[in-house]
Design an enzyme around this catalytic site. Structure first.
Site, short mmCIF file in Angstrom:
data_model
loop_
_atom_site.label_atom_id
_atom_site.label_comp_id
_atom_site.label_asym_id
_atom_site.label_seq_id
_atom_site.Cartn_x
_atom_site.Cartn_y
_atom_site.Cartn_z
N CYS A 1 71.18 111.83 -12.06
CA CYS A 1 71.38 111.25 -10.73
C CYS A 1 72.37 112.12 -10.00
O CYS A 1 73.57 112.09 -10.29
CB CYS A 1 71.87 109.80 -10.83
SG CYS A 1 72.16 109.05 -9.20
N CYS B 1 68.24 110.37 -2.49
CA CYS B 1 68.07 110.65 -3.91
C CYS B 1 68.44 112.11 -4.14
O CYS B 1 67.71 113.01 -3.68
CB CYS B 1 66.64 110.37 -4.36
SG CYS B 1 66.32 110.80 -6.09
#
Length: 277
Positions: free
Chosen positions: A75, A220
């Protein structure tokens, strides 16, 4: 429960960050799911846990749990938050950190303007490394959907699996409906994040991402890296690309296919709290 947490976000991709260095934390899948609920819990895209590392050269373990409770390996937006969290709460005085996730190592650099640059490693295209069930590596793959239609996409790993589709206009792209079908497609045995990419010019792309275990998020980081890598490899874009997401812009730098790819962007604190149950 009595666990202290901090709410943070990277361009609106939001997290709770937990200090596992100074607290003993063992959350179940069900607990994470309840906390992630935006009506009855805190609400977040991912839960981030920073823990001590016993491995030389690694400052911390960085664990990432999606809203469905699944632990994942990457992430990028969360990595920027972890870097600022570690320094702000005195877990380190360093501006350059190395952290280990479930699948990869990441170098994090806190810049003078408090943005964070993340070394995301070298992207991988081999189907077995994504993972993608395919006979051979190809620039593009065709997936047959449940309705009988076929969709063409690129596939890549940047520490987690990504599919990238080129679209004419991200505003009208079927991100949630098509994204969900691709994310759960059996050819991606660990599910997949799905990016819908619109090329603006030689140095800029627009992007929306359906994240596995979350649905569409407004930013993202790993999705931006995956899309920029695909744009550079197959559409001849620059070695420095601005990725515009609904939550804001990220800068991706990739000098050549054998070099690590670098993500730079902001991270922000929102509030602190305590988990009571």
């Amino acid at each position: 429960m009595g666990i202290k947490f901090t709410k943070m976000h990277g361009l609106g991709n939001d997290f709770i960050v937990l200090d596992g260095v100074n607290q003993s934390i063992q959350l179940t899948v069900e607990q994470i799911q309840k906390l992630a609920n935006r009506h009855t819990g805190i609400g977040f895209d991912q839960c981030l846990l920073i823990e001590s590392s016993q491995t030389e050269g690694i400052d911390f373990n960085y664990r990432i749990f999606n809203a469905d409770g699944q632990e994942v390996g990457q992430c990028g937006n969360g990595a920027r938050c972890i870097a600022l969290f570690a320094r702000y709460y005195g877990l380190t005085a360093k501006n350059k950190l190395t952290v280990a996730t479930k699948t990869t190592l990441m170098d994090l650099i806190i810049n003078e303007d408090n943005s964070v640059s993340v070394n995301m490693g070298v992207p991988r295209l081999a189907p077995g490394e994504i993972p993608l069930l395919a006979d051979r590596q190809s620039p593009e793959y065709s997936l047959k959907l449940n309705n009988g239609n076929t969709v063409n996409l690129h596939a890549i790993s940047v520490g987690n699996p990504h599919a990238v589709l080129l679209v004419e206009n991200i505003d009208t792209a079927p991100v949630n409906s098509l994204g969900q079908q691709i994310s759960f497609h059996p050819q991606f045995p660990e599910q997949v994040n799905v990016g819908f990419m619109q090329i603006v010019n030689h140095e800029k792309i627009n992007l929306r991402v359906y994240e596995r275990g979350c649905g569409e998020t407004i930013a993202c980081g790993s999705g931006a890296v995956a899309a920029a890598a695909i744009a550079r490899l197959f559409y001849n874009l620059s070695d420095k690309i601005t990725v515009h997401l609904p939550g804001g812009d990220l800068c991706i730098q990739w000098p050549c296919p054998t070099a690590p790819i670098i993500l730079t962007g902001p991270a922000a604190f929102v509030y602190e709290g305590t988990l009571l149950s």
